[in-house]
Design an enzyme around this catalytic site. Structure first.
Site, PDB file in Angstrom:
ATOM      1  N   GLU A   1     -32.049  10.387  30.806  1.00 40.12           N
ATOM      2  CA  GLU A   1     -31.220  10.122  32.126  1.00 40.12           C
ATOM      3  C   GLU A   1     -30.540  11.092  32.739  1.00 40.12           C
ATOM      4  O   GLU A   1     -30.436  11.131  33.966  1.00 40.12           O
ATOM      5  CB  GLU A   1     -30.122   9.046  31.383  1.00 40.12           C
ATOM      6  CG  GLU A   1     -30.604   7.805  30.688  1.00 40.12           C
ATOM      7  CD  GLU A   1     -31.473   6.800  31.738  1.00 40.12           C
ATOM      8  OE1 GLU A   1     -31.498   7.078  32.790  1.00 40.12           O
ATOM      9  OE2 GLU A   1     -32.236   6.142  30.945  1.00 40.12           O
TER      10      GLU A   1
ATOM     11  N   ASP B   1     -43.573   4.124  29.699  1.00 43.64           N
ATOM     12  CA  ASP B   1     -43.981   4.243  31.134  1.00 43.64           C
ATOM     13  C   ASP B   1     -44.003   5.504  31.808  1.00 43.64           C
ATOM     14  O   ASP B   1     -45.125   5.952  32.207  1.00 43.64           O
ATOM     15  CB  ASP B   1     -42.907   3.258  31.725  1.00 43.64           C
ATOM     16  CG  ASP B   1     -41.424   3.433  31.405  1.00 43.64           C
ATOM     17  OD1 ASP B   1     -41.075   4.434  30.807  1.00 43.64           O
ATOM     18  OD2 ASP B   1     -40.457   2.677  31.902  1.00 43.64           O
TER      19      ASP B   1
ATOM     20  N   ARG C   1     -31.995  11.599  36.503  1.00 43.50           N
ATOM     21  CA  ARG C   1     -31.016  11.043  37.624  1.00 43.50           C
ATOM     22  C   ARG C   1     -30.293  12.253  38.145  1.00 43.50           C
ATOM     23  O   ARG C   1     -30.306  12.430  39.499  1.00 43.50           O
ATOM     24  CB  ARG C   1     -30.023  10.013  36.799  1.00 43.50           C
ATOM     25  CG  ARG C   1     -30.378   8.820  36.376  1.00 43.50           C
ATOM     26  CD  ARG C   1     -29.632   7.840  36.147  1.00 43.50           C
ATOM     27  NE  ARG C   1     -30.159   6.668  35.194  1.00 43.50           N
ATOM     28  CZ  ARG C   1     -29.784   5.491  35.228  1.00 43.50           C
ATOM     29  NH1 ARG C   1     -28.963   4.979  36.116  1.00 43.50           N
ATOM     30  NH2 ARG C   1     -30.302   4.740  34.208  1.00 43.50           N
TER      31      ARG C   1
ATOM     32  N   GLU D   1     -39.061  -1.488  39.974  1.00 44.27           N
ATOM     33  CA  GLU D   1     -40.514  -1.181  39.668  1.00 44.27           C
ATOM     34  C   GLU D   1     -41.428  -1.942  40.805  1.00 44.27           C
ATOM     35  O   GLU D   1     -42.411  -1.537  41.158  1.00 44.27           O
ATOM     36  CB  GLU D   1     -40.974  -1.253  38.342  1.00 44.27           C
ATOM     37  CG  GLU D   1     -40.214  -0.404  37.437  1.00 44.27           C
ATOM     38  CD  GLU D   1     -38.748  -0.499  37.088  1.00 44.27           C
ATOM     39  OE1 GLU D   1     -38.010  -1.592  37.343  1.00 44.27           O
ATOM     40  OE2 GLU D   1     -38.075   0.595  36.705  1.00 44.27           O
TER      41      GLU D   1
HETATM   42  C1  DMJ Z   1     -34.858   4.172  36.355  1.00 42.06           C
HETATM   43  O1  DMJ Z   1     -33.925   4.777  35.531  1.00 42.06           O
HETATM   44  C2  DMJ Z   1     -36.189   4.647  36.196  1.00 42.06           C
HETATM   45  O2  DMJ Z   1     -37.103   4.221  36.883  1.00 42.06           O
HETATM   46  C3  DMJ Z   1     -36.770   4.953  34.670  1.00 42.06           C
HETATM   47  O3  DMJ Z   1     -37.886   5.563  34.796  1.00 42.06           O
HETATM   48  C4  DMJ Z   1     -36.802   3.302  34.181  1.00 42.06           C
HETATM   49  N1  DMJ Z   1     -35.716   2.619  34.354  1.00 42.06           N
HETATM   50  C5  DMJ Z   1     -34.825   2.645  35.670  1.00 42.06           C
HETATM   51  C6  DMJ Z   1     -35.175   1.615  36.301  1.00 42.06           C
HETATM   52  O4  DMJ Z   1     -35.448   0.546  35.992  1.00 42.06           O
END
Ligand code: DMJ
Length: 458
Positions: A80, A224, A84, A358
């Site tokens: 994270e 993912d 971010r 998404e």
């Molecule tokens: C985001 O922080 C990023 O896209 C991450 O890869 C997956 N989850 C969240 C949004 O849903």
């Protein structure tokens, strides 16, 4: 206007906290950022800049200059913080050229390095930014690291390495695995060595032995962005990183063969896999894959191109169905294709929507790559639904049930709503040359990083 509203309310009620609680009009700190503050500021910077919200961008920049403190002590998620904070700072540096963003990104990058100090070089998921101690998530089986976490560092770390270009900084990285590209590549070496069941990548890997800990495969949560970073690493390298491309192609082939299914009603979806048994479910998170497959489809032999273009369009359409089949026209956290259900949530615990990006992310890619008007129409449906169901007096909030027109709110304005959801919606309605896909790749939090064009370096 939506971005300004989300920012203004965050600024008024929660500036310096990580996220806004729009119903109670206060801030939320959360437990993912290790004492770092201002997640919404950092996540919002590049969106404010791109949208030319100049005054608001200056407010955010000032906060970074005056109040963003990196000397913190607490448990942070390596993933994270990377996607971010490092992603947001790097993108804003590349967009503006302002030194403060570069230096903060590099300083923070250095604090993440001890997490790589494991027998395999696969980082652990949690790190104390003060002491440098790291460990695995308590919920991850047998001390494992998560595929989507250690597989989602490559883009940012290559830029950190390139931008540092400073021997002093490199010397400071006195850990077995330093910030230079070959070491980030080490993650790939481990992944290439380990045997993959039917060519699939399970989500849990031991950072001690380098073996899989559990055979759960998912293109949604836990897996993912690993796949996303393979194709984007190749694109960001100006198509030089052929190892990443091959890993992506092979992984997608295995996914097509074993996980892509069609429902009785004709909807294409990507199932999850548990030790050989399919779970006919797609998480909202998995809906990014329409955009990813469309992006990857632009390259490769003609037959595969056509097949991947079609797959991308079908997945995106299924994700649209998950929105269209709800009363709010927003999609649930997970939807299923079993026991008579088709793209709807069957469990109470999966009916919520937390402002996730998404689905609009895929609309944006599909629009840019095909220019079929339906993607803009679908994006507009989302704008209307957000305005109707998620806008509250003091910001935007997630909702607890997408299947009722009078949903209760969860009192959270997620930072990724400003970083991703609103940015992708904006880009969906812009000209294609605003952050052109020829020149930028978006990290998994929608922070744009420049493609290393060989000609621009010459
Ligand atoms: C985001 O922080 C990023 O896209 C991450 O890869 C997956 N989850 C969240 C949004 O849903």
């Amino acid at each position: 206007q939506m971005m300004k509203f989300a920012w203004d309310n965050y600024k008024q009620y929660a500036l310096g906290k990580n996220e806004l609680r729009p119903l109670t009009r206060n801030g939320h700190i959360g437990n993912m950022f290790g004492g770092l503050r201002g997640a919404t500021v950092i996540d919002a910077l590049d969106t404010l800049y791109i949208m030319e919200l100049e005054e608001e961008f200056q407010e955010a920049k000032q906060w970074v200059e005056k109040s963003f403190d990196l000397n913190v002590n607490g448990e942070a998620s390596l993933f994270e913080v990377n996607i971010r904070y490092i992603g947001g700072l790097l993108a804003t540096y590349y967009l503006t050229g302002e030194e403060v963003f570069r230096s903060k990104a590099l300083e923070l990058g250095e604090k993440l390095l001890p997490a790589f100090n494991t027998p395999t070089g696969i980082p652990r998921g949690v790190i104390n930014l003060g002491s440098g101690m790291s460990w695995s998530w308590g919920w991850a089986s047998a001390g494992s690291s998560i595929l989507a976490e250690f597989g989602t560092l490559h883009l940012e770390f290559l830029h950190l390495s390139e931008l540092s270009g400073n021997p002093v900084f490199a010397e400071k990285a006195t850990y077995p695995v330093s910030l230079s590209p070959p070491q980030v590549m080490n993650i790939r070496r481990v992944l290439n060595r380990v045997e993959k069941p039917q060519g699939l990548y399970p989500n849990f890997l031991s950072p001690v032995t380098g073996s899989w800990v559990q055979h759960h495969v998912s293109i949604g949560g836990l897996g993912d962005s690993f796949y996303e970073y393979l194709i984007k690493s190749w694109l960001m390298s100006d198509k030089k990183d052929s190892e990443a491309k091959k890993m992506y192609d092979d992984a997608l082939e295995a996914i097509e063969k074993h996980l892509v299914k069609k429902s009785a009603g004709g909807l294409t979806y990507i199932a999850e896999w548990r030790g050989g048994i399919l779970d006919h479910k797609m998480g909202h998170l998995a809906c990014f894959s329409g955009g990813m497959i469309a992006l990857g489809a632009e390259h490769g032999p003609e037959q595969r191109r056509q097949r991947h273009r079609q797959l991308a369009a079908e997945i995106t359409s299924t994700c649209h169905e998950s929105y269209a089949r709800s009363d709010t026209r927003l999609g649930p956290e997970a939807f299923r294709f079993d026991a008579g259900s088709e793209a709807t949530a069957t469990r109470l615990s999966e009916r919520y929507y937390i402002l996730r990006p998404e689905v609009v992310e895929s609309y944006m890619y599909l629009w840019r790559l095909t220019h079929e008007p339906k993607y803009r129409n679908w994006g507009w449906e989302v704008v209307q639904a957000l305005e109707k169901h998620c806008r509250v007096d003091s910001g935007f909030s997630g909702i607890r049930d997408v299947y009722t027109t009078t949903p209760t709110h969860d009192n959270m304005q997620q930072s990724f709503f400003l970083a991703e959801t609103l940015k992708y919606l904006y880009l969906l309605f812009c000209e294609d040359d605003v952050l052109s896909l020829e020149d930028w790749v978006f990290n998994t939090e929608a922070h744009p990083l420049p493609i290393n064009h060989t000609d621009s370096k010459a």
